[in-house]
Design a protein around this motif. Structure first.
Motif, short mmCIF file in Angstrom:
data_model
loop_
_atom_site.label_atom_id
_atom_site.label_comp_id
_atom_site.label_asym_id
_atom_site.label_seq_id
_atom_site.Cartn_x
_atom_site.Cartn_y
_atom_site.Cartn_z
N VAL A 92 0.85 -1.19 0.00
CA VAL A 92 0.00 0.00 0.00
C VAL A 92 0.89 1.24 0.00
O VAL A 92 1.68 1.45 0.93
N THR B 55 1.10 5.22 0.27
CA THR B 55 0.23 6.13 1.01
C THR B 55 0.25 7.57 0.52
O THR B 55 -0.75 8.28 0.63
N HIS B 56 1.40 8.05 -0.01
CA HIS B 56 1.52 9.46 -0.34
C HIS B 56 2.31 9.67 -1.63
O HIS B 56 3.22 8.90 -1.93
N TYR C 171 5.57 4.33 0.29
CA TYR C 171 4.76 3.40 1.07
C TYR C 171 4.71 3.81 2.54
O TYR C 171 3.84 3.38 3.29
N ASP C 172 5.67 4.64 2.97
CA ASP C 172 5.70 5.10 4.36
C ASP C 172 6.43 6.44 4.38
O ASP C 172 7.65 6.49 4.25
N LEU D 87 -2.14 12.78 0.18
CA LEU D 87 -2.58 11.49 0.66
C LEU D 87 -3.30 10.75 -0.46
O LEU D 87 -4.20 11.29 -1.10
#
Length: 252
Positions: free
Chosen positions: A128, A130-131, A180-181, A215
């Motif tokens: 996933v 995320t940003h 991803y983070d 986001l």
């Protein structure tokens, strides 16, 4: 990240062995591919026999799988050892692969045979991101002003999207990546280059600044209801209403 047992022994080149890991080695590292996977392997599947097959039984197990597929008129193009099952099987077509995957499991005497796509083994998990992040990397070396080098610099953090290449300012690069983070982004990035066979090289430390981020996955607004009476959903400003002909002037 997936955690699963693995035996590297059957895959070692002759005369080699595994060096015991140093207790200070990191437990995991990330590499993010930019532009998607480079090779399509849709004809490949992982074949797994249960109970598990010992290393010494690999040849016999492979013969069982081949014989079973031949009887089902699913010819095999190539086989290989597998670190997540009994064997890797390359079918002649993607259709044959999907047939083998979707029709299982199969019962062969006291064994159970299953097929899964080669990219859906026990090592597979959903990733996933995320940003989308705009980054300024200050004092980036001029030797690395190359699209491949810039892309590689962000491999541990995310997927490269855009390099806003401004030749008027060589003190920094502006790059947009998909991460991803976002908390994994470091405060500085050290660019390393190995220059000779003696192990010597160069390193350049570049301060990393996050300029903005968006986001991903945020919900968009729902559709607007249609106006009543069949009116246009795109009305003009009042001062332009006279551009529409009067109803009496509309051709029949």
């Amino acid at each position: 990240m997936a955690k699963y047992p693995v035996d590297p022994t059957p895959h070692l080149p002759p005369g080699t062995s595994v060096v015991a890991p140093n207790p200070h080695r990191p437990q995991r590292g990330y590499v993010v591919l930019s532009g998607g996977v480079p090779i399509i392997c849709d004809e490949w599947a992982i074949a797994t026999l249960a109970p598990p097959v010992e290393n010494e039984e690999y040849g016999d197990a492979l013969e069982i799988i081949r014989h079973f597929l031949t009887n089902r008129r699913l010819p095999v193009r190539f086989t290989s050892r597998c670190g997540m099952g009994t064997a890797l099987i390359q079918f002649m077509t993607v259709c044959d692969r999907d047939t083998a995957v979707n029709s299982g499991p199969y019962y062969i005497d006291d064994r159970v045979l299953r097929f899964v796509p080669q990219n859906r083994g026990i090592n597979h998990r959903e990733a996933v991101f995320t940003h989308d992040v705009w980054i300024m990397l200050l004092n980036y070396p001029l030797e690395c002003w190359d699209i491949e080098a810039v892309t590689d610099a962000f491999v541990p953090y995310g997927s490269f999207l855009v390099w806003n290449k401004e030749l008027s300012n060589r003190a920094r690069i502006l790059v947009k990546i998909r991460v991803y983070d976002i908390l994994a982004l470091t405060l500085s990035l050290v660019i390393l280059s190995n220059s000779n066979d003696m192990g010597h090289g160069d390193s350049w430390t570049c301060p990393l600044f996050v300029l903005s981020y968006d986001l991903l996955g945020a919900l968009t607004a729902e559709e607007d209801p249609l106006p009543p009476g069949g009116e246009t959903p795109h009305p003009m400003p009042i001062q332009f209403n006279d551009v529409w002909p009067e109803p009496s002037h509309v051709p029949p």
